[in-house]
Design an enzyme around this catalytic site. Structure first.
Site, PDB file in Angstrom:
ATOM      1  N   HIS A  30     -10.539   1.284   1.917  1.00 12.71           N
ATOM      2  CA  HIS A  30     -10.282   2.218   3.014  1.00 12.71           C
ATOM      3  C   HIS A  30     -11.492   2.112   3.936  1.00 12.71           C
ATOM      4  CE1 HIS A  30      -8.535   6.008   4.772  1.00 12.71           C
ATOM      5  NE2 HIS A  30      -9.676   5.856   5.425  1.00 12.71           N
ATOM      6  N   ASP A  89       1.337   2.522   3.521  1.00  9.85           N
ATOM      7  CA  ASP A  89       0.500   3.720   3.393  1.00  9.85           C
ATOM      8  C   ASP A  89       1.365   4.973   3.492  1.00  9.85           C
ATOM      9  OD1 ASP A  89      -1.782   5.143   2.857  1.00  9.85           O
ATOM     10  OD2 ASP A  89      -2.562   5.082   4.898  1.00  9.85           O
ATOM     11  N   HIS A  96      -4.592  -0.667   5.991  1.00  7.23           N
ATOM     12  CA  HIS A  96      -4.063   0.111   7.129  1.00  7.23           C
ATOM     13  C   HIS A  96      -4.886  -0.031   8.417  1.00  7.23           C
ATOM     14  CE1 HIS A  96      -7.027   2.773   5.357  1.00  7.23           C
ATOM     15  NE2 HIS A  96      -6.228   3.209   4.413  1.00  7.23           N
ATOM     16  N   HIS A 135       0.862  -1.205   0.000  1.00  9.16           N
ATOM     17  CA  HIS A 135       0.000   0.000   0.000  1.00  9.16           C
ATOM     18  C   HIS A 135       0.888   1.241   0.000  1.00  9.16           C
ATOM     19  CE1 HIS A 135      -3.830   2.076   1.628  1.00  9.16           C
ATOM     20  NE2 HIS A 135      -2.963   3.035   1.297  1.00  9.16           N
ATOM     21  N   HIS A 176       1.562   5.414  -1.585  1.00  6.05           N
ATOM     22  CA  HIS A 176       1.189   6.609  -2.351  1.00  6.05           C
ATOM     23  C   HIS A 176       2.460   7.238  -2.910  1.00  6.05           C
ATOM     24  CE1 HIS A 176      -2.977   6.697  -0.788  1.00  6.05           C
ATOM     25  NE2 HIS A 176      -2.419   6.138   0.267  1.00  6.05           N
ATOM     26  N   LYS A 200      -9.428   0.028  -5.772  1.00  5.95           N
ATOM     27  CA  LYS A 200      -9.469   0.636  -4.442  1.00  5.95           C
ATOM     28  C   LYS A 200     -10.789   1.331  -4.196  1.00  5.95           C
ATOM     29  CE  LYS A 200      -7.851   2.187  -0.507  1.00  5.95           C
ATOM     30  NZ  LYS A 200      -6.713   3.038  -0.192  1.00  5.95           N
TER      31      LYS A 200
END
Ligand code: DOR
Ligand code: ZN
Length: 321
Positions: free
Chosen positions: A127, A233, A161, A10, A12, A90
């Site tokens: 999420h 994350d 997460h 995961h 970004h 996602k």
């Protein structure tokens, strides 16, 4: 110690300058990473996806981006066309976190997509937060996970997460649920965010929670549970945006040195958490890459571009060779 083919499930990376600044830290420590699609505009069509993948490949070497697309009401043709180029889709509940304004408002509306994903064997990444009271948002989402897992028994669902330990108990109840754990939910508590001077750099969604949550998450991770996988994350924001309140922790630079200390003496469980569990749960086809950690004092960077990393300037016992 040598880790075989570490995978960050995961991540970004953003785009442009930011991507150029942050990607080397992940490339240096990982063979592959699952890349999140919450850009502006979101990565939710094939053209944008291929462009984004190309940007990542142009800025890295010996690194596999496992790209995700942002959930929307895809048609069957769109989905078939995307299938070869994505790891998962996602799902962000609308407005729940950074750049999720275009997220899902009514779950039932994407049921046809979830049905097709089950057929095509495309995992769902979630999420998992409601818009309730901020410390209860994950717990309140448990019923949604139960419903999804029951309504789509063939769909592999990743609870991303995990910050509330209660969710981890779902893993043994539902065969098709999996979980990722970040470095910050594993090692910090809310005290580090608001217990002393406010630390905006440790503000993220879902919030880092109580010592009890952390202790239970650590227990699950240390047990080597097969369905628990590392997903950082890592979510960089410029210092300017962090001070305006943006959620996200840029942990990428310190991941393996910090985990090496956490797993001290138990490289077997470290290897499962950082790679083997993910590879066996999702049959990941990632070229082998060995990453060596040596016992040598190493200091985390104070700044990367205009981003302040987690544990900036902290000394670690292990260093990535
Ligand atoms: O803290 C977070 N930051 N949580 C998310 O879910 C998104 C992420 C981001 O993109 O900045
Ligand atoms: Zn994220």
């Amino acid at each position: 110690m040598i880790l075989n083919t570490p995978i960050d499930m995961h991540l970004h990376l953003r785009e442009g300058e930011m991507l150029k600044n942050v990607l080397p830290y992940t490339q240096n420590q990982f063979a592959a990473a699952v890349i999140m699609p919450n850009l502006v505009p979101p990565v939710d069509n094939k053209e944008r996806l291929l462009e984004y993948k190309e940007e990542i490949l142009l800025n890295s070497e010996n690194f596999t981006p496992l790209t995700n697309v942002f959930m929307k009401e895809f048609s069957e043709d769109e989905l078939l066309d995307l299938a070869d180029n994505i790891f998962a889709i996602k799902l962000y509940p609308a407005g729940i976190t950074t750049n999720s304004e275009n997220g899902v408002k009514t779950l039932e509306r994407v049921y046809p997509v979830l049905e097709m994903m089950s057929e095509l064997n495309i995992p769902l990444s979630v999420h998992g937060e409601t818009n309730g009271f901020v410390l209860d948002r994950e717990r309140e989402f448990i019923d949604v996970y139960k419903k999804l897992a029951t309504d789509f028994p063939k769909l592999k669902i990743i609870m991303e997460h995990i910050g509330t330990a209660d969710m981890l108990y779902l893993l043994d109840e539902y065969e098709n649920l999996y979980a990722t754990v970040t470095l910050h939910h594993l090692l910090l508590t809310l005290d580090e965010v608001v217990g002393g001077m406010l630390n905006p750099h440790y503000f993220c969604k879902p919030l880092i929670k109580t010592p009890k949550d952390r202790a239970e998450i650590q227990k699950f991770v240390k047990s080597g549970h097969k369905k628990v996988m590392f997903g950082s994350d890592s979510a960089p924001h410029s210092i300017k945006n962090k001070l305006k309140g943006a959620a996200g922790i840029f942990s990428a630079p310190v991941i393996l040195p910090a985990l090496a200390e956490f797993f001290e003496g138990d490289i077997e469980t470290f290897q499962k958490f950082i790679s083997d569990n993910a590879r066996s749960n999702f049959n990941l086809n990632v070229p082998e890459k060995k990453v060596e950690l040596i016992e040598e004092e190493w200091r985390a960077p104070y700044i990367v571009g205009d981003v302040k990393p987690m544990w900036a300037g902290k000394k670690f016992k292990y260093k990535v060779k």
